[in-house]
Structure formats: structure tokens, C-alpha cells
Write a protein that holds these residues in place. Structure first.
Motif, PDB file in Angstrom:
ATOM      1  N   LYS A 384       0.678  -1.067  -0.116  1.00  0.00           N
ATOM      2  CA  LYS A 384       0.073  -0.018  -0.025  1.00  0.00           C
ATOM      3  C   LYS A 384       0.902   1.285   0.073  1.00  0.00           C
ATOM      4  N   SER A 385       1.892   1.372   1.005  1.00  0.00           N
ATOM      5  CA  SER A 385       2.789   2.521   1.011  1.00  0.00           C
ATOM      6  C   SER A 385       3.409   2.716  -0.258  1.00  0.00           C
ATOM      7  N   THR A 386       3.825   1.396  -0.794  1.00  0.00           N
ATOM      8  CA  THR A 386       4.633   1.431  -2.185  1.00  0.00           C
ATOM      9  C   THR A 386       3.883   2.166  -3.130  1.00  0.00           C
ATOM     10  N   PRO A 425       2.795  11.031   5.339  1.00  0.00           N
ATOM     11  CA  PRO A 425       3.298   9.656   5.517  1.00  0.00           C
ATOM     12  C   PRO A 425       2.786   8.625   6.869  1.00  0.00           C
ATOM     13  N   GLN A 426       2.891   7.276   6.662  1.00  0.00           N
ATOM     14  CA  GLN A 426       2.839   6.509   7.867  1.00  0.00           C
ATOM     15  C   GLN A 426       3.704   7.062   8.953  1.00  0.00           C
ATOM     16  N   ASP A 427       4.855   7.567   9.063  1.00  0.00           N
ATOM     17  CA  ASP A 427       5.570   7.728  10.111  1.00  0.00           C
ATOM     18  C   ASP A 427       6.141   9.193   9.888  1.00  0.00           C
ATOM     19  N   LEU A 505      -2.913   9.691   1.957  1.00  0.00           N
ATOM     20  CA  LEU A 505      -3.059   9.523   3.334  1.00  0.00           C
ATOM     21  C   LEU A 505      -2.635   8.179   3.601  1.00  0.00           C
ATOM     22  N   ASP A 506      -1.415   8.145   4.214  1.00  0.00           N
ATOM     23  CA  ASP A 506      -0.939   6.860   4.628  1.00  0.00           C
ATOM     24  C   ASP A 506      -1.313   6.494   6.054  1.00  0.00           C
ATOM     25  N   GLU A 507      -2.316   5.974   6.612  1.00  0.00           N
ATOM     26  CA  GLU A 507      -2.577   5.856   7.785  1.00  0.00           C
ATOM     27  C   GLU A 507      -2.499   7.275   8.635  1.00  0.00           C
TER      28      GLU A 507
HETATM   29 MG   LIG Z   1       2.468   1.185   4.742  1.00  0.00          MG
END
Ligand SMILES: [Mg+2]
Ligand SMILES: Nc1ncnc2c1ncn2[C@@H]1O[C@H](COP(=O)(O)OP(=O)(O)OP(=O)(O)O)[C@@H](O)[C@H]1O
Length: 582
Positions: A384-386, A425-427, A505-507
Motif C-alpha cells: 500500500k505505501s509502495t 506519511p505513515q511515519d 493519506l497513509d494511515e
Molecule cells: Mg505502509
């Protein structure tokens, strides 16, 4: 060293020297002072000779004249010394600053794959140690230019003063230089090993202190201290051996130097007794001999310095010359304005550069309709993030293509493409600056009012109001003085401020409590109409509110549809929904 590599060493050296081209004034001035220093050394010796000969046989008036002339010369010599010290520093610092700037600019242009291949964290410290090596080589090179001039001038003057003594000195010099070179080779081997051990222990210390929280949480302080002690002791032992070898060289050098001096004094005394040499000439000779010896000593280390410095320069130039694999085409196509924000993945397969055997995305095709919100769900590691990273062109797909408004990303101007996209990003990564600066990171020209509006939409204001300095509060390195949820809200404000056509939007809300999440969801739904939104989420509420949902598993698109359609399929999505619904 083979002919090819020494040829390229020479090229590297010339390139390094060529980087002085923008500073012709300082370079010419430096060269001029070296030449002047050489001339003055020769004249100074003659002054010493006259002073003594006149002192022994002449009048008081001529002694005063000679002294005055000598004082004047010494003054000018001091000036050349001042100019040399300043200018050699200037040249060294200028070239290394240029190198650092060039390197940073060039590194920033590379895609993420480049950093993974280079090992990003340590890349800069490696680069900096190379720059340091080049700096000391340049300093050595500049003072060598001066030493060579003085060596030549001094030897010539020695020869003119006494040929027999000069021959004796040259003979002794050959013996000394030979033995010093022989001894220094073993020292160099030890020094290289020492450098290697030192950088290993430094890396360990940096990594440990950087991850101090984890070290403590796992109770590994003593273990880490032990491992570091072992490394540091290794460094000490190697340094100790090097120091002993160095001591031997110093001792042998002293024996040789003083032995030679005694020998020379004997030869000179003998010639003076035989009436072949005046006292003044003998002193002038001694003066030249000392100056030449000092220049010779300064040159002795040059070769080793050159080899190391050129090696470093070759590595750095290789980095500087590497054109980024991901860059704008020479004649980019432009998105029409206003852009629509249609995103199409067309048979995209992607392998991370460091994991060439595994497909993070496998023949993925999908069109994200302009203005619609699409939820992307799937298990951890599904890709997903990719998917989002590829849209930003942080990597290029291994096969297939991605199109925005029908134009392949590779034909678009990179800056324009990225200016139309915001990623949470997720982080999220914050920088060591104030909250306001962090929000403004993606749009430096945003007004204070716009920053506050974005902060409000991302529900940042409630916690900012509790801080005495408000938006001017510093967040600490990497934002460590904020909680995960606070960092996340800053990242959302940052994304909103850019007013993108495409929102990723990544989480983006996974670290928030239910209350703030609901608030932010509300602002995001107010923000997203008209923007193509790709939202990766694990929470059912977020997923359900999307226009459509796609399900990814192991890099493949396995289903798509609305919440109800996917539930009816009783596949991966139904399981996912069941887990969320308790
Ligand atoms: Mg991810
Ligand atoms: N930089 C990288 N280098 C090599 N492999 C990577 C890299 N980043 C991710 N991967 C791998 O690619 C695959 C897809 O990762 P991705 O981050 O897209 O997963 P994800 O669906 O976002 O998972 P999660 O829900 O845990 O965030 C995983 O198998 C992961 O191990």
C-alpha cells in the motif's frame, strides 16, 4: 599502481586544482608569495654571511647597514609567512566548502533507491571523512609548493656557498630520506588499520546513542557499554603499536640528524682550518642547510597524503558525477491548468532496488477517478505505501507506467508533479524547528493566516494553545518533543497547506484518539472534495466513507468495489471488516 589508475589519479588531482579557477586572485597571490619566500631565503643566507664577515672584519657603520637590511628582509619574510598561512587556509577551506555544497545539492537530487544502495544514514559521515582527507591533502599540497621553491633555492645557494659541503649534505639526505620512507611505510599501514577501527567504533557509538530509548527499554546499557569498550580497546591497541613505531622513527631520525650535523661541523671546521671557508660562508651554509632540511621534512609526508586525498577525491567525484536515475526529462510535458488529478496505474510491477527478487507491486492496474476518494486496504506488507511512493516518483516502476491526467510520470516535470501532491506519511518526519516552520515546510511562502487555517483544519490548535510559545514552540530533533498523534496532526496541516490536487493519506490518523480522529476526519472530508484522495486505512469508519475501495494483497489488486459489494464477496475484505466490527 597501474598506468590507467595513476592516469585517473592525475586527472582527479588536476580537477581538484582546477576547482580553484573561480579564485584566481588568491591562487596567484599564493603562488607569488611562495616564489618570494624562496628568493628571500636565498638572500637571507647571504645577509647572514655578510653580517658575520662584516662583523669579523668590517666597520660598525657597515655592520649597522647589514643589520638593517636583514631586519627588512625578515619583515618581508614574515609577511610571506602570514600570506601563506592565510591563503593556504583559504584555498583548503574554499575547495572543501565548494565540495560539500556540491555534494549536498547532488545528493538531494537522487531518488530513494540511491540512498538505500548507499546506506543513507552513514553516507554523509563517510562523505565528510573523505572531505576531511581532501582538506589535509590540499593543505599539504599548498605548503609543498612553497617547500619545493625553498628547497630548490636553498640547494642552489648551498651549492654556490660550498660545493663540497653540499655534496656531503646531499649524500646524507639520500640516506635519511630513504630510511624515513622505509619506516613510514609500516606506520602508514598501521594508521590505515587504526582509521578503520576508529570509524567502526564511532559508528557503533552514534547508532547506540541515536537509539538510546530502545537500548534502555531492552536493558542493554551494560551490554552496549561492553561492546563499545571492546571496540575502543581495539583502537587503543592499534594506536599503541603505531605510536611505538612512530617513536622508533623519531629516535632514528634524531640519531641521523645530529650525526649528520656533527659530520658536517667536522667537514666545515676542517675547511675553515685549511682556510678554504670563511666564518660567514660557513654560517650561511648552515642556515641554508637548516632551511632545506625543514622543507625536505615538510615534503616527506606529501606522497602518503596525496594518495589518500586523491582516493577520497575519486570517491567524491564519483558521487558528484552520478546523474540521478530519477529526474525530469530534458523537455518535460506540463500538466494542464487547472489539472484534473486523474491517476492511472497501468500494469505496474515494482521491485525495491535492495530486494530485486520480491515484487512489492505485481502487475497493478487501476484508475483513481479525479476528485474521488479511494480507500486502499490490505494486510501489512501488501504494497500500500509502495503504491503512494511510486506516484510521487520516489522510485520508478520496474515495469508498466503511472499516468497523471494521461501523461506518464516520466514525461512530467518532477517539481510540477510533486507540487500537485501532498503526502501524509505513515511515519511523519518533522524537522528540528518550530511548529510553524514545520507546517510551512512544503510551502515556504504561505502566510501566517494560511498556516493557522491549516493548523485549525488538522486539529493542531487545541494542543498548541497549551504551549506557552504556541506555534513558535520548537519540536526537537525529528520532532521527538511531540507525541505521535501530535506529529501526525502537524503532518496533516503541512499537507493541507500545500493545497494539492492529489492527496495521499497513509494511515494518517492511526495514532489519534477516537475524538481527535473524528474531528480530523471531518475536516479532511471538507477538504477532499475536488481532490483525488488515496487513503490507506485500517479503520472501518474511514474506509466506509470512501467512494470506492480497493483491496491489495502481496502486491496484487485482489478486489474492488463499495463496502457492501466487498462484504458480499466474503473474501479478504470481509475478514478485515469482521475484525474491525467487534
Ligand atoms: Mg505502509
Ligand atoms: N525500502 C524498501 N526496500 C526493500 N523492501 C521494502 C522497502 N520498503 C518496503 N519494502 C517491502 O515491500 C513490501 C511492501 O511494503 P509496503 O511498505 O508497501 O507495505 P504496506 O502495505 O504499506 O504495509 P503496512 O501496512 O505494514 O504499512 C513489503 O514486503 C516490504 O518489506
Amino acid at each position: 599502481m597501474s598506468a590507467g589508475s595513476s592516469n585517473s589519479s592525475l586527472k582527479t588531482l588536476l580537477r581538484l586544482i582546477g576547482s580553484l579557477r573561480p579564485y584566481p586572485l588568491q591562487t596567484l597571490l599564493a603562488l607569488a608569495t611562495f616564489a618570494l619566500a624562496g628568493v628571500i631565503v636565498v638572500v637571507l643566507g647571504q645577509g647572514v654571511r655578510r653580517l658575520l664577515d662584516v662583523g669579523l672584519h668590517g666597520t660598525l657603520a657597515s655592520l649597522n647597514m647589514a643589520t638593517l637590511a636583514l631586519i627588512l628582509l625578515v619583515f618581508v619574510y614574515g609577511l610571506t609567512g602570514l600570506a601563506r598561512a592565510y591563503l593556504s587556509g583559504f584555498i583548503t577551506e574554499r575547495i572543501t566548502a565548494d565540495l560539500r555544497e556540491q555534494l549536498m545539492t547532488n545528493l538531494l537530487a537522487h531518488g530513494l533507491g540511491f540512498f538505500e544502495e548507499q546506506g543513507s544514514g552513514l553516507l554523509w559521515s563517510r562523505v565528510m571523512s573523505d572531505v576531511g582527507m581532501i582538506a589535509s591533502m590540499l593543505a599539504a599540497l599548498v605548503s609543498a609548493a612553497r617547500s619545493v621553491v625553498i628547497l630548490l633555492g636553498g640547494t642552489w645557494a648551498m651549492w654556490a656557498t660550498s660545493a663540497s659541503l653540499t655534496l656531503a649534505v646531499l649524500g646524507l639526505a639520500v640516506v635519511m630520506v630513504g630510511s624515513v620512507l622505509w619506516m613510514s611505510r609500516s606506520i602508514r599501514g598501521l594508521s590505515d588499520q587504526l582509521q578503520d577501527l576508529l570509524s567502526r567504533s564511532n559508528t557503533f557509538a552514534l547508532e547506540t546513542l541515536d537509539g538510546i530509548g530502545v537500548v534502555k527499554a531492552f536493558g542493554q546499557e551494560q551490554n552496549s557499554a561492553r561492546r563499545f569498550t571492546a571496540l575502543a580497546e581495539g583502537v587503543f591497541k592499534k594506536a599503541d603499536r603505531r605510536n611505538f613505531a612512530h617513536g622508533v622513527t623519531v629516535g632514528v631520525s634524531i640519531w641521523m640528524i645530529f650525526g649528520s650535523a656533527v659530520l658536517l661541523a667536522w667537514i666545515a671546521g676542517r675547511e675553515m682550518i685549511l682556510g678554504q671557508l670563511s666564518g660567514g660562508r660557513a654560517s650561511a651554509f648552515l642556515f641554508y642547510a637548516v632551511v632545506v632540511a625543514m622543507s625536505g621534512a615538510a615534503l616527506s609526508d606529501l606522497w602518503a597524503q596525496l594518495q589518500k586525498g586523491v582516493g577520497s577525491a575519486q570517491r567524491l567525484y564519483a558521487l558528484i558525477d552520478q546523474t540521478p536515475a530519477i529526474r525530469s526529462p530534458s523537455r518535460p510535458r506540463r500538466l494542464s491548468s487547472p489539472d484534473r488529478g486523474e491517476v492511472r496505474y497501468d500494469g505496474v510491477t515494482f521491485h525495491y532496488p535492495m530486494r530485486p527478487d520480491i515484487a512489492a507491486l505485481d502487475n497493478f492496474s487501476w484508475t483513481f477517478s479525479p476528485g474521488a476518494t479511494t480507500a486502499i486496504v490490505g494486510p501489512s506488507g501488501a504494497g500500500k505505501s509502495t503504491l503512494l511512493q511510486l506516484l510521487l516518483r520516489l522510485y520508478d516502476p520496474t515495469a508498466g507506467s503511472i499516468l497523471v491526467d494521461g501523461i506518464d510520470l516520466k514525461s512530467l516535470d518532477l517539481d510540477q508533479l510533486r507540487s500537485r501532491i501532498s503526502l501524509v506519511p505513515q511515519d511523519p518526519t518533522l524537522f528540528d524547528a518550530t511548529l510553524r516552520e514545520n507546517i510551512r515546510f512544503g510551502r515556504a511562502d504561505a502566510s501566517d493566516r494560511e498556516v493557522i487555517a491549516a493548523a485549525e483544519a488538522a486539529n493542531v490548535l487545541p494542543f498548541v494553545e497549551t504551549l506557552p510559545q504556541g506555534l513558535s514552540t520548537a519540536v526537537g530533533p525529528r520532532g521527538t518533543q511531540l507525541s505521535g498523534g501530535q506529529r501526525q496532526r502537524i503532518a496533516i496541516a503541512r499537507a493541507i497547506l500545500r493545497d494539492p490536487r492529489i492527496l495521499l493519506l497513509d494511515e494518517a490518523t492511526n495514532a489519534l484518539d477516537a475524538g481527535s480522529e473524528a474531528l480530523i476526519q471531518e475536516s479532511l472530508s471538507a477538504f477532499s472534495p475536488g481532490r483525488t484522495t488515496l487513503v490507506i486505512a485500517h479503520k472501518l469508519a474511514t474506509v466506509r466513507s470512501a467512494h470506492s475501495i480497493i483491496v491489495l494483497d502481496r502486491g496484487r489488486l485482489v478486489s474492488q468495489g463499495t463496502h457492501a459489494e466487498l462484504l458480499a464477496e466474503e473474501g479478504l475484505y470481509a475478514k478485515f471488516a469482521a475484525l474491525q466490527l467487534h
